[in-house]
Design a protein around this motif. Structure first.
Motif, PDB file in Angstrom:
ATOM      1  N   MET A   1       0.844  -1.183   0.000  1.00  0.00           N
ATOM      2  CA  MET A   1       0.000   0.000   0.000  1.00  0.00           C
ATOM      3  C   MET A   1       0.887   1.244   0.000  1.00  0.00           C
ATOM      4  O   MET A   1       1.805   1.365   0.776  1.00  0.00           O
ATOM      5  CB  MET A   1      -0.898   0.010   1.233  1.00  0.00           C
ATOM      6  N   ALA A   2       0.558   2.167  -0.885  1.00  0.00           N
ATOM      7  CA  ALA A   2       1.261   3.441  -0.954  1.00  0.00           C
ATOM      8  C   ALA A   2       0.322   4.547  -0.496  1.00  0.00           C
ATOM      9  O   ALA A   2      -0.888   4.465  -0.674  1.00  0.00           O
ATOM     10  CB  ALA A   2       1.734   3.709  -2.374  1.00  0.00           C
ATOM     11  N   LYS A   3       0.912   5.574   0.089  1.00  0.00           N
ATOM     12  CA  LYS A   3       0.162   6.768   0.491  1.00  0.00           C
ATOM     13  C   LYS A   3       0.851   7.963  -0.155  1.00  0.00           C
ATOM     14  O   LYS A   3       2.001   8.252   0.162  1.00  0.00           O
ATOM     15  CB  LYS A   3       0.158   6.905   2.008  1.00  0.00           C
ATOM     16  N   ALA A   4       0.142   8.624  -1.057  1.00  0.00           N
ATOM     17  CA  ALA A   4       0.728   9.742  -1.782  1.00  0.00           C
ATOM     18  C   ALA A   4      -0.142  10.979  -1.670  1.00  0.00           C
ATOM     19  O   ALA A   4      -1.371  10.900  -1.769  1.00  0.00           O
ATOM     20  CB  ALA A   4       0.911   9.388  -3.254  1.00  0.00           C
ATOM     21  N   ALA A   5       0.503  12.102  -1.459  1.00  0.00           N
ATOM     22  CA  ALA A   5      -0.156  13.405  -1.514  1.00  0.00           C
ATOM     23  C   ALA A   5       0.473  14.148  -2.685  1.00  0.00           C
ATOM     24  O   ALA A   5       1.653  14.506  -2.646  1.00  0.00           O
ATOM     25  CB  ALA A   5       0.035  14.172  -0.217  1.00  0.00           C
ATOM     26  N   ILE A   6      -0.307  14.326  -3.724  1.00  0.00           N
ATOM     27  CA  ILE A   6       0.169  15.041  -4.906  1.00  0.00           C
ATOM     28  C   ILE A   6      -0.320  16.477  -4.798  1.00  0.00           C
ATOM     29  O   ILE A   6      -1.527  16.725  -4.682  1.00  0.00           O
ATOM     30  CB  ILE A   6      -0.336  14.363  -6.195  1.00  0.00           C
ATOM     31  N   VAL A   7       0.624  17.400  -4.811  1.00  0.00           N
ATOM     32  CA  VAL A   7       0.322  18.818  -4.639  1.00  0.00           C
ATOM     33  C   VAL A   7       0.638  19.536  -5.948  1.00  0.00           C
ATOM     34  O   VAL A   7       1.788  19.522  -6.397  1.00  0.00           O
ATOM     35  CB  VAL A   7       1.121  19.426  -3.471  1.00  0.00           C
ATOM     36  N   ILE A   8      -0.385  20.128  -6.554  1.00  0.00           N
ATOM     37  CA  ILE A   8      -0.196  20.888  -7.793  1.00  0.00           C
ATOM     38  C   ILE A   8      -0.030  22.351  -7.427  1.00  0.00           C
ATOM     39  O   ILE A   8      -0.954  22.998  -6.939  1.00  0.00           O
ATOM     40  CB  ILE A   8      -1.387  20.684  -8.746  1.00  0.00           C
ATOM     41  N   LEU A   9       1.179  22.860  -7.652  1.00  0.00           N
ATOM     42  CA  LEU A   9       1.515  24.248  -7.362  1.00  0.00           C
ATOM     43  C   LEU A   9       1.652  25.081  -8.642  1.00  0.00           C
ATOM     44  O   LEU A   9       1.601  26.309  -8.584  1.00  0.00           O
ATOM     45  CB  LEU A   9       2.830  24.312  -6.579  1.00  0.00           C
ATOM     46  N   ASP A  35      -6.643   0.115  -5.624  1.00  0.00           N
ATOM     47  CA  ASP A  35      -7.513   0.134  -4.444  1.00  0.00           C
ATOM     48  C   ASP A  35      -6.754   0.097  -3.126  1.00  0.00           C
ATOM     49  O   ASP A  35      -7.284   0.513  -2.097  1.00  0.00           O
ATOM     50  CB  ASP A  35      -8.504  -1.030  -4.488  1.00  0.00           C
ATOM     51  N   ASP A  36      -5.525  -0.386  -3.135  1.00  0.00           N
ATOM     52  CA  ASP A  36      -4.745  -0.465  -1.902  1.00  0.00           C
ATOM     53  C   ASP A  36      -4.035   0.841  -1.564  1.00  0.00           C
ATOM     54  O   ASP A  36      -3.508   0.987  -0.461  1.00  0.00           O
ATOM     55  CB  ASP A  36      -3.706  -1.588  -1.990  1.00  0.00           C
ATOM     56  N   ASP A  37      -3.993   1.767  -2.502  1.00  0.00           N
ATOM     57  CA  ASP A  37      -3.287   3.033  -2.285  1.00  0.00           C
ATOM     58  C   ASP A  37      -4.216   4.083  -1.691  1.00  0.00           C
ATOM     59  O   ASP A  37      -5.431   4.035  -1.871  1.00  0.00           O
ATOM     60  CB  ASP A  37      -2.716   3.566  -3.593  1.00  0.00           C
ATOM     61  N   GLU A  38      -3.608   5.044  -0.996  1.00  0.00           N
ATOM     62  CA  GLU A  38      -4.332   6.213  -0.501  1.00  0.00           C
ATOM     63  C   GLU A  38      -3.777   7.439  -1.215  1.00  0.00           C
ATOM     64  O   GLU A  38      -2.561   7.590  -1.335  1.00  0.00           O
ATOM     65  CB  GLU A  38      -4.155   6.352   1.008  1.00  0.00           C
ATOM     66  N   LEU A  39      -4.664   8.288  -1.662  1.00  0.00           N
ATOM     67  CA  LEU A  39      -4.279   9.462  -2.444  1.00  0.00           C
ATOM     68  C   LEU A  39      -4.932  10.709  -1.898  1.00  0.00           C
ATOM     69  O   LEU A  39      -6.129  10.710  -1.593  1.00  0.00           O
ATOM     70  CB  LEU A  39      -4.694   9.273  -3.909  1.00  0.00           C
ATOM     71  N   GLU A  40      -4.154  11.759  -1.797  1.00  0.00           N
ATOM     72  CA  GLU A  40      -4.645  13.115  -1.569  1.00  0.00           C
ATOM     73  C   GLU A  40      -4.149  13.938  -2.748  1.00  0.00           C
ATOM     74  O   GLU A  40      -2.955  13.943  -3.040  1.00  0.00           O
ATOM     75  CB  GLU A  40      -4.080  13.694  -0.265  1.00  0.00           C
ATOM     76  N   LEU A  41      -5.046  14.593  -3.450  1.00  0.00           N
ATOM     77  CA  LEU A  41      -4.693  15.472  -4.565  1.00  0.00           C
ATOM     78  C   LEU A  41      -5.059  16.887  -4.151  1.00  0.00           C
ATOM     79  O   LEU A  41      -6.230  17.191  -3.931  1.00  0.00           O
ATOM     80  CB  LEU A  41      -5.451  15.063  -5.832  1.00  0.00           C
ATOM     81  N   ILE A  42      -4.049  17.745  -4.053  1.00  0.00           N
ATOM     82  CA  ILE A  42      -4.255  19.090  -3.522  1.00  0.00           C
ATOM     83  C   ILE A  42      -3.829  20.142  -4.540  1.00  0.00           C
ATOM     84  O   ILE A  42      -2.691  20.124  -5.024  1.00  0.00           O
ATOM     85  CB  ILE A  42      -3.470  19.283  -2.213  1.00  0.00           C
ATOM     86  N   PHE A  43      -4.744  21.045  -4.845  1.00  0.00           N
ATOM     87  CA  PHE A  43      -4.429  22.214  -5.671  1.00  0.00           C
ATOM     88  C   PHE A  43      -4.094  23.346  -4.707  1.00  0.00           C
ATOM     89  O   PHE A  43      -4.932  23.758  -3.905  1.00  0.00           O
ATOM     90  CB  PHE A  43      -5.623  22.585  -6.552  1.00  0.00           C
ATOM     91  N   ASP A  44      -2.863  23.833  -4.792  1.00  0.00           N
ATOM     92  CA  ASP A  44      -2.370  24.820  -3.833  1.00  0.00           C
ATOM     93  C   ASP A  44      -1.652  25.931  -4.588  1.00  0.00           C
ATOM     94  O   ASP A  44      -1.228  25.744  -5.733  1.00  0.00           O
ATOM     95  CB  ASP A  44      -1.407  24.130  -2.856  1.00  0.00           C
ATOM     96  N   ASP A 111       1.136  11.524   8.805  1.00  0.00           N
ATOM     97  CA  ASP A 111       0.313  10.364   8.456  1.00  0.00           C
ATOM     98  C   ASP A 111       1.002   9.456   7.430  1.00  0.00           C
ATOM     99  O   ASP A 111       0.358   8.605   6.811  1.00  0.00           O
ATOM    100  CB  ASP A 111      -1.034  10.828   7.913  1.00  0.00           C
ATOM    101  N   ASP A 112       2.309   9.660   7.247  1.00  0.00           N
ATOM    102  CA  ASP A 112       3.146   8.809   6.378  1.00  0.00           C
ATOM    103  C   ASP A 112       2.860   8.934   4.892  1.00  0.00           C
ATOM    104  O   ASP A 112       3.116   8.008   4.110  1.00  0.00           O
ATOM    105  CB  ASP A 112       3.067   7.343   6.803  1.00  0.00           C
ATOM    106  N   TYR A 113       2.309  10.059   4.452  1.00  0.00           N
ATOM    107  CA  TYR A 113       2.151  10.299   3.026  1.00  0.00           C
ATOM    108  C   TYR A 113       3.474  10.736   2.426  1.00  0.00           C
ATOM    109  O   TYR A 113       4.220  11.512   3.033  1.00  0.00           O
ATOM    110  CB  TYR A 113       1.114  11.401   2.760  1.00  0.00           C
ATOM    111  N   GLU A 114       3.756  10.254   1.227  1.00  0.00           N
ATOM    112  CA  GLU A 114       4.850  10.779   0.431  1.00  0.00           C
ATOM    113  C   GLU A 114       4.304  12.036  -0.262  1.00  0.00           C
ATOM    114  O   GLU A 114       3.236  11.977  -0.885  1.00  0.00           O
ATOM    115  CB  GLU A 114       5.290   9.773  -0.640  1.00  0.00           C
ATOM    116  N   ILE A 115       5.007  13.140  -0.133  1.00  0.00           N
ATOM    117  CA  ILE A 115       4.570  14.397  -0.745  1.00  0.00           C
ATOM    118  C   ILE A 115       5.241  14.529  -2.111  1.00  0.00           C
ATOM    119  O   ILE A 115       6.466  14.502  -2.207  1.00  0.00           O
ATOM    120  CB  ILE A 115       4.933  15.618   0.125  1.00  0.00           C
ATOM    121  N   ILE A 116       4.432  14.650  -3.145  1.00  0.00           N
ATOM    122  CA  ILE A 116       4.923  14.794  -4.511  1.00  0.00           C
ATOM    123  C   ILE A 116       4.399  16.110  -5.037  1.00  0.00           C
ATOM    124  O   ILE A 116       3.177  16.326  -5.053  1.00  0.00           O
ATOM    125  CB  ILE A 116       4.450  13.638  -5.408  1.00  0.00           C
TER     126      ILE A 116
END
Length: 118
Positions: A1-9, A35-44, A111-116
């Motif tokens: 399982m991967a946890k990713a936070a993708i931030v679009i700057l 389905d095993d991954d967790e994703l946060e997609l953030i427009f910042d 929360d152990d997300y990788e920030i991309i």
């Protein structure tokens, strides 16, 4: 399982900005499809400027955006600072304001997300 936070700057002023958006949405889609991954997609930051365009069905990126839209959130402060708060409100996307009106990157790291960032 991967946890990713993708931030679009990246804003939407140059050809390279469009490339960063496309790559961010593609990366988000890859995580969203697992389905095993967790994703946060953030427009910042300037990235909040994409919301009016991406919500437009005529946009070249609308279909790709739709594939990950359920995972998307927008910086509350920056949507106002970049003049798109009405479009963000109309979109119904979640706005984030956990830290001084901005998303809390620290909470994601905690929360152990990788920030991309793109």
């Amino acid at each position: 399982m991967a946890k990713a936070a993708i931030v679009i700057l990246a804003g939407n002023e140059s050809h390279s900005d469009y490339g960063r958006l496309a790559n961010a949405l593609e990366a988000a889609k890859e995580f969203a499809e697992n389905d095993d991954d967790e994703l946060e997609l953030i427009f910042d930051g300037a990235g909040t400027q994409w919301i009016p365009e991406l919500e437009d069905e005529e946009s070249d990126y609308h279909e790709l955006y739709q594939a990950v839209r359920d995972e998307a959130a927008v910086c509350d402060f920056c949507s106002g600072a970049f003049g798109v708060e009405d479009a963000v409100a109309d979109s119904g996307l979640v706005t984030l304001d956990e830290y001084d009106g901005h998303p809390s990157i620290r909470s994601l790291v905690d929360d152990d997300y990788e920030i991309i960032t793109f």
